[in-house]
Design a protein around this motif. Structure first.
Motif, PDB file in Angstrom:
ATOM      1  N   PRO A   1       0.965  -0.770  -0.217  1.00 29.53           N
ATOM      2  CA  PRO A   1      -0.309  -0.728  -0.215  1.00 29.53           C
ATOM      3  C   PRO A   1       1.319   1.295   0.237  1.00 29.53           C
ATOM      4  CG  PRO A   1      -1.049  -1.670   1.520  1.00 29.53           C
ATOM      5  CD  PRO A   1       0.284  -1.944   1.044  1.00 29.53           C
TER       6      PRO A   1
ATOM      7  N   ALA B   1      -4.348  -1.335  -8.524  1.00 26.45           N
ATOM      8  CA  ALA B   1      -3.293  -0.634  -8.912  1.00 26.45           C
ATOM      9  C   ALA B   1      -4.119   0.229 -10.063  1.00 26.45           C
ATOM     10  CB  ALA B   1      -1.938  -1.294  -8.962  1.00 26.45           C
TER      11      ALA B   1
ATOM     12  N   ASN C   1       0.138   2.089  -5.989  1.00 28.98           N
ATOM     13  CA  ASN C   1      -1.328   0.873  -5.510  1.00 28.98           C
ATOM     14  C   ASN C   1      -1.405   2.020  -4.563  1.00 28.98           C
ATOM     15  OD1 ASN C   1      -2.285  -0.370  -3.176  1.00 28.98           O
ATOM     16  ND2 ASN C   1      -0.470  -1.992  -3.281  1.00 28.98           N
TER      17      ASN C   1
ATOM     18  N   SER D   1      -4.417   1.213  -2.580  1.00 29.17           N
ATOM     19  CA  SER D   1      -5.966   0.937  -1.753  1.00 29.17           C
ATOM     20  C   SER D   1      -4.240   0.662  -0.899  1.00 29.17           C
ATOM     21  CB  SER D   1      -6.222  -0.264  -2.512  1.00 29.17           C
ATOM     22  OG  SER D   1      -4.700  -1.532  -2.299  1.00 29.17           O
TER      23      SER D   1
ATOM     24  N   ASP E   1      -1.835  -5.395  -0.360  1.00 32.87           N
ATOM     25  CA  ASP E   1      -0.577  -5.720  -1.719  1.00 32.87           C
ATOM     26  C   ASP E   1      -2.071  -6.231  -3.280  1.00 32.87           C
ATOM     27  OD1 ASP E   1       0.720  -5.272   0.784  1.00 32.87           O
ATOM     28  OD2 ASP E   1       1.710  -7.716   0.579  1.00 32.87           O
ATOM     29  N   CYS E   2      -1.159  -5.944  -4.101  1.00 31.22           N
ATOM     30  CA  CYS E   2      -1.403  -5.769  -5.240  1.00 31.22           C
ATOM     31  C   CYS E   2       0.009  -6.698  -6.273  1.00 31.22           C
ATOM     32  CB  CYS E   2      -1.841  -4.632  -6.149  1.00 31.22           C
ATOM     33  SG  CYS E   2      -0.872  -3.569  -6.409  1.00 31.22           S
TER      34      CYS E   2
END
Length: 154
Positions: free
Chosen positions: A51, A75, A106, A108, A111-112
């Motif tokens: 993040p 993302a 990212n 959010s 994690d992405c």
């Protein structure tokens, strides 16, 4: 064996970017997949953005195609046309020589992850859209050609 075991491939979050351009990249963790897979004509990385992390500074390549496949999470693609949310299953293509600076952020709280593929002259040159920096196989430079005191990591 063609199947790679990600757990055996070391993760890193290093960057050769000079200060202060390295700070937003601190949340990017990657595994280089091409070397353990025996691939020599393309680069492939498994990337995790924590993040707040960025994939890179917004950039483009003169002579390297890039392709991204989002695996998990969400993302924001930031490029010259604006901002686009990308999610698992989305694919992004960045042709060489097109000066459309791009990166992923990212924003959010999770994690992405994505797979990034590069093909062409991966030691080639390009530029960064939002900052006074460009690159070639020798390193990072101001747009007037003055070198930055850092080493480009590929």
């Amino acid at each position: 064996m063609p199947k790679l075991d990600l757990d055996t491939i070391p993760q890193a979050n290093i960057t050769g970017y000079p200060e202060p351009f390295d700070a937003p990249i601190a949340g990017r963790w990657f595994r280089r997949l091409a070397p353990p897979g025996g691939l020599t004509a393309m680069g492939v990385s498994h990337v995790v953005l924590k993040p707040g992390g960025w994939s890179s500074q917004r950039h483009w390549h003169d002579d390297e195609d890039e392709f991204v496949v989002m695996l998990t999470g969400e993302a924001v693609l930031v490029d010259d046309s604006g901002e686009t949310i990308v999610r698992a299953g989305d694919c992004l293509a960045f042709p060489m020589g097109v000066g459309n600076g791009h990166h992923l952020q990212n924003r959010s709280d999770s994690d992405c992850s994505f797979i990034a593929v590069g093909a062409g002259n991966m030691q080639g040159k390009g530029a960064y859209s939002d900052i006074d920096m460009m690159f070639d196989d020798q390193g990072y430079f101001h747009k007037d050609g003055t070198p930055y005191p850092s080493t480009r990591i590929r």
